[in-house]
Write a protein that holds these residues in place. Structure first.
Motif, PDB file in Angstrom:
ATOM      1  N   VAL A  94     -11.571   4.347  20.539  1.00  0.00           N
ATOM      2  CA  VAL A  94     -12.400   5.382  21.170  1.00  0.00           C
ATOM      3  C   VAL A  94     -13.650   4.724  21.755  1.00  0.00           C
ATOM      4  N   LEU A  95     -13.951   5.076  22.996  1.00  0.00           N
ATOM      5  CA  LEU A  95     -15.105   4.506  23.687  1.00  0.00           C
ATOM      6  C   LEU A  95     -16.332   5.400  23.518  1.00  0.00           C
ATOM      7  N   TYR A  96     -17.453   4.772  23.202  1.00  0.00           N
ATOM      8  CA  TYR A  96     -18.746   5.455  23.085  1.00  0.00           C
ATOM      9  C   TYR A  96     -19.764   4.798  24.004  1.00  0.00           C
ATOM     10  N   LEU A  97     -20.662   5.601  24.522  1.00  0.00           N
ATOM     11  CA  LEU A  97     -21.821   5.128  25.251  1.00  0.00           C
ATOM     12  C   LEU A  97     -23.010   5.236  24.307  1.00  0.00           C
ATOM     13  N   ALA A  98     -23.673   4.124  24.032  1.00  0.00           N
ATOM     14  CA  ALA A  98     -24.833   4.122  23.130  1.00  0.00           C
ATOM     15  C   ALA A  98     -26.105   4.232  23.966  1.00  0.00           C
ATOM     16  N   VAL A  99     -26.936   5.216  23.628  1.00  0.00           N
ATOM     17  CA  VAL A  99     -28.163   5.470  24.371  1.00  0.00           C
ATOM     18  C   VAL A  99     -29.328   5.636  23.392  1.00  0.00           C
ATOM     19  N   PRO A 100     -30.529   5.228  23.797  1.00  0.00           N
ATOM     20  CA  PRO A 100     -31.686   5.391  22.906  1.00  0.00           C
ATOM     21  C   PRO A 100     -32.072   6.863  22.746  1.00  0.00           C
ATOM     22  N   SER A 101     -32.626   7.182  21.594  1.00  0.00           N
ATOM     23  CA  SER A 101     -32.963   8.573  21.285  1.00  0.00           C
ATOM     24  C   SER A 101     -33.973   9.166  22.261  1.00  0.00           C
ATOM     25  N   ASP A 102     -34.925   8.374  22.748  1.00  0.00           N
ATOM     26  CA  ASP A 102     -35.897   8.933  23.700  1.00  0.00           C
ATOM     27  C   ASP A 102     -35.220   9.336  25.011  1.00  0.00           C
ATOM     28  N   ALA A 103     -34.257   8.558  25.481  1.00  0.00           N
ATOM     29  CA  ALA A 103     -33.510   8.919  26.692  1.00  0.00           C
ATOM     30  C   ALA A 103     -32.633  10.138  26.422  1.00  0.00           C
ATOM     31  N   TYR A 104     -32.052  10.196  25.242  1.00  0.00           N
ATOM     32  CA  TYR A 104     -31.210  11.342  24.887  1.00  0.00           C
ATOM     33  C   TYR A 104     -32.043  12.632  24.854  1.00  0.00           C
ATOM     34  N   GLN A 105     -33.231  12.551  24.281  1.00  0.00           N
ATOM     35  CA  GLN A 105     -34.080  13.741  24.146  1.00  0.00           C
ATOM     36  C   GLN A 105     -34.660  14.197  25.482  1.00  0.00           C
ATOM     37  N   SER A 106     -34.778  13.276  26.431  1.00  0.00           N
ATOM     38  CA  SER A 106     -35.332  13.669  27.727  1.00  0.00           C
ATOM     39  C   SER A 106     -34.224  13.792  28.771  1.00  0.00           C
ATOM     40  N   PHE A 107     -33.743  12.695  29.286  1.00  0.00           N
ATOM     41  CA  PHE A 107     -32.769  12.743  30.381  1.00  0.00           C
ATOM     42  C   PHE A 107     -31.468  13.450  30.008  1.00  0.00           C
ATOM     43  N   PHE A 108     -30.927  13.171  28.845  1.00  0.00           N
ATOM     44  CA  PHE A 108     -29.612  13.713  28.476  1.00  0.00           C
ATOM     45  C   PHE A 108     -29.636  15.211  28.148  1.00  0.00           C
ATOM     46  N   GLN A 109     -30.813  15.819  28.181  1.00  0.00           N
ATOM     47  CA  GLN A 109     -30.915  17.265  27.999  1.00  0.00           C
ATOM     48  C   GLN A 109     -30.996  17.991  29.340  1.00  0.00           C
ATOM     49  N   ARG A 110     -31.056  17.233  30.412  1.00  0.00           N
ATOM     50  CA  ARG A 110     -31.107  17.842  31.746  1.00  0.00           C
ATOM     51  C   ARG A 110     -29.740  18.420  32.113  1.00  0.00           C
ATOM     52  N   PRO A 111     -29.721  19.458  32.944  1.00  0.00           N
ATOM     53  CA  PRO A 111     -28.454  20.123  33.285  1.00  0.00           C
ATOM     54  C   PRO A 111     -27.378  19.183  33.850  1.00  0.00           C
ATOM     55  N   LEU A 112     -27.757  18.266  34.722  1.00  0.00           N
ATOM     56  CA  LEU A 112     -26.753  17.363  35.303  1.00  0.00           C
ATOM     57  C   LEU A 112     -26.115  16.475  34.241  1.00  0.00           C
ATOM     58  N   ALA A 113     -26.924  15.903  33.390  1.00  0.00           N
ATOM     59  CA  ALA A 113     -26.392  15.039  32.332  1.00  0.00           C
ATOM     60  C   ALA A 113     -25.510  15.831  31.377  1.00  0.00           C
ATOM     61  N   THR A 129     -34.749   3.242  18.449  1.00  0.00           N
ATOM     62  CA  THR A 129     -35.134   1.847  18.648  1.00  0.00           C
ATOM     63  C   THR A 129     -36.100   1.323  17.584  1.00  0.00           C
ATOM     64  N   ALA A 130     -37.033   2.130  17.148  1.00  0.00           N
ATOM     65  CA  ALA A 130     -38.003   1.660  16.141  1.00  0.00           C
ATOM     66  C   ALA A 130     -37.380   1.558  14.752  1.00  0.00           C
ATOM     67  N   LYS A 131     -36.540   2.522  14.406  1.00  0.00           N
ATOM     68  CA  LYS A 131     -35.918   2.520  13.078  1.00  0.00           C
ATOM     69  C   LYS A 131     -34.678   1.633  13.005  1.00  0.00           C
ATOM     70  N   GLU A 132     -34.180   1.224  14.186  1.00  0.00           N
ATOM     71  CA  GLU A 132     -32.970   0.398  14.276  1.00  0.00           C
ATOM     72  C   GLU A 132     -31.797   1.048  13.542  1.00  0.00           C
ATOM     73  N   GLU A 133     -31.598   2.341  13.865  1.00  0.00           N
ATOM     74  CA  GLU A 133     -30.498   3.051  13.228  1.00  0.00           C
ATOM     75  C   GLU A 133     -29.892   4.070  14.185  1.00  0.00           C
ATOM     76  N   ILE A 134     -28.686   4.469  13.856  1.00  0.00           N
ATOM     77  CA  ILE A 134     -28.010   5.501  14.631  1.00  0.00           C
ATOM     78  C   ILE A 134     -28.456   6.850  14.082  1.00  0.00           C
ATOM     79  N   VAL A 135     -28.882   7.717  14.978  1.00  0.00           N
ATOM     80  CA  VAL A 135     -29.369   9.029  14.557  1.00  0.00           C
ATOM     81  C   VAL A 135     -28.373  10.145  14.843  1.00  0.00           C
ATOM     82  N   LYS A 136     -27.417   9.894  15.735  1.00  0.00           N
ATOM     83  CA  LYS A 136     -26.453  10.957  16.060  1.00  0.00           C
ATOM     84  C   LYS A 136     -25.205  10.362  16.707  1.00  0.00           C
ATOM     85  N   TRP A 137     -24.058  10.911  16.299  1.00  0.00           N
ATOM     86  CA  TRP A 137     -22.774  10.648  16.951  1.00  0.00           C
ATOM     87  C   TRP A 137     -22.383  11.940  17.640  1.00  0.00           C
ATOM     88  N   ILE A 138     -22.048  11.862  18.921  1.00  0.00           N
ATOM     89  CA  ILE A 138     -21.668  13.055  19.673  1.00  0.00           C
ATOM     90  C   ILE A 138     -20.242  12.845  20.187  1.00  0.00           C
TER      91      ILE A 138
END
Length: 139
Positions: A94-113, A129-138
């Motif tokens: 299974v392929l996943y795209l890994a993205v930082p939480s700040d980008a997820y909270q801003s850009f990835f909440q936009r309608p197009l994304a 990035t600061a905690k060096e951990e995965i916070v969510k699997w979608i």
């Protein structure tokens, strides 16, 4: 070999913290004589009850450029090509795209994304990035 994303080692470490075994770094696939792909990571997690593992491939993106939309266009095209090749060469991965939480909270909440994630069935790993951990699997 392609250049590693600035957060490559961070995501690798975060996956290891969650008991994933990194099996390839990078994960190279040959589609044809002229087409070689290099996905950032491949990992496996053994499931004791089943005696078989879950296999993933992870493409890591930082979204650190000025235009998140431009970076998303590139990432989406790359993701679609990688998924197509994986379906043929490694259908159990299974392929996943890994993205930082700040980008997820801003850009990835936009309608197009959000619409693209739903339409193209993107699977995401959101990392801090600061905690060096995965916070969510979608999925």
């Amino acid at each position: 070999m392609p250049t590693k994303d600035i957060y490559h080692d961070l995501v690798k470490k975060a996956l290891t913290k969650e008991a994933w075994l990194i099996t390839h770094d990078p994960f190279s696939l040959q589609f044809s004589d002229a087409d070689f792909l290099h996905i950032d990571l491949a990992a496996e997690k053994l499931i004791a009850a089943k005696k078989e593992g879950k296999k993933i491939a992870v493409e890591i993106k930082s979204f650190a450029r000025d235009s998140a939309l431009y970076e998303f266009h590139l990432a989406l095209g790359q993701f679609m090509n990688y998924r197509m090749v994986l379906e043929e060469k490694e259908p159990d991965r299974v392929l996943y795209l890994a993205v930082p939480s700040d980008a997820y909270q801003s850009f990835f909440q936009r309608p197009l994304a959000k619409a693209a994630i739903q339409r193209y069935q993107l699977k995401l790993i959101v990392y801090h990035t600061a905690k060096e951990e995965i916070v969510k699997w979608i999925n």
